[in-house]
Design a protein around this motif. Sequence first.
Motif, PDB file in Angstrom:
ATOM      1  N   TYR A  76      55.875  53.378  63.132  1.00  4.71           N
ATOM      2  CA  TYR A  76      55.723  53.420  61.636  1.00  4.71           C
ATOM      3  C   TYR A  76      54.981  52.095  61.284  1.00  4.71           C
ATOM      4  O   TYR A  76      54.067  52.228  59.935  1.00  4.71           O
ATOM      5  CB  TYR A  76      56.854  53.223  60.880  1.00  4.71           C
ATOM      6  CG  TYR A  76      57.568  55.086  61.164  1.00  4.71           C
ATOM      7  CD1 TYR A  76      56.980  55.991  59.626  1.00  4.71           C
ATOM      8  CD2 TYR A  76      58.472  55.267  61.911  1.00  4.71           C
ATOM      9  CE1 TYR A  76      57.255  57.085  60.137  1.00  4.71           C
ATOM     10  CE2 TYR A  76      58.836  56.182  62.016  1.00  4.71           C
ATOM     11  CZ  TYR A  76      58.721  57.540  60.918  1.00  4.71           C
ATOM     12  OH  TYR A  76      59.129  59.034  60.812  1.00  4.71           O
ATOM     13  N   ARG A  77      55.149  51.118  61.804  1.00  2.06           N
ATOM     14  CA  ARG A  77      54.521  49.650  60.984  1.00  2.06           C
ATOM     15  C   ARG A  77      52.995  49.921  61.543  1.00  2.06           C
ATOM     16  O   ARG A  77      52.107  49.435  60.583  1.00  2.06           O
ATOM     17  CB  ARG A  77      55.100  48.410  61.939  1.00  2.06           C
ATOM     18  CG  ARG A  77      54.535  47.036  61.666  1.00  2.06           C
ATOM     19  CD  ARG A  77      54.280  46.088  61.997  1.00  2.06           C
ATOM     20  NE  ARG A  77      54.652  46.021  64.015  1.00  2.06           N
ATOM     21  CZ  ARG A  77      53.650  46.451  64.623  1.00  2.06           C
ATOM     22  NH1 ARG A  77      52.622  46.014  63.780  1.00  2.06           N
ATOM     23  NH2 ARG A  77      53.819  46.202  65.685  1.00  2.06           N
ATOM     24  N   ASP A  80      51.219  52.191  58.669  1.00  2.98           N
ATOM     25  CA  ASP A  80      51.570  51.828  57.620  1.00  2.98           C
ATOM     26  C   ASP A  80      50.322  50.877  56.928  1.00  2.98           C
ATOM     27  O   ASP A  80      49.885  50.880  56.379  1.00  2.98           O
ATOM     28  CB  ASP A  80      52.790  51.255  57.012  1.00  2.98           C
ATOM     29  CG  ASP A  80      53.738  52.259  56.251  1.00  2.98           C
ATOM     30  OD1 ASP A  80      53.106  53.514  56.801  1.00  2.98           O
ATOM     31  OD2 ASP A  80      55.308  52.268  57.535  1.00  2.98           O
ATOM     32  N   GLU A  84      47.088  51.148  55.256  1.00  5.65           N
ATOM     33  CA  GLU A  84      46.153  49.950  54.307  1.00  5.65           C
ATOM     34  C   GLU A  84      45.234  49.482  54.242  1.00  5.65           C
ATOM     35  O   GLU A  84      44.470  49.127  53.481  1.00  5.65           O
ATOM     36  CB  GLU A  84      48.080  48.703  54.505  1.00  5.65           C
ATOM     37  CG  GLU A  84      48.973  49.026  53.711  1.00  5.65           C
ATOM     38  CD  GLU A  84      49.945  47.842  54.484  1.00  5.65           C
ATOM     39  OE1 GLU A  84      49.319  47.032  54.526  1.00  5.65           O
ATOM     40  OE2 GLU A  84      50.933  47.806  54.038  1.00  5.65           O
TER      41      GLU A  84
END
Length: 104
Positions: A76-77, A80, A84
Amino acid sequence: MLLWMKRAYATNPRTRSAAEIRPLNWLNEYLNIADPDWTKKRDLLLLWAKCRAEGGSFQEAIRGRPLKYGSSATAYRLRDEAAEQIAAGINAAIIRSQAKLNSS
């Protein structure tokens, strides 16, 4: 940005227009290729778009590949961070194009 990727992945490849496929190309245009996690970020965003377009579970998909993506939190990191980076690249491109229009 993520919604556009989902829509691009869900379109029929036979009838897709260039504008519909563009979000899938953002991965190559805006992600930092020098980043050691570049392939993971690219693969995770594509996997997320596939899961969203087909109604599958992204969580289950990454749990099924622990050696490839690591833990769910890591996956998930990375997803994301990639989103970004792409959003920042798109925003910078918009600002550059508006600056060119204003200077003309």
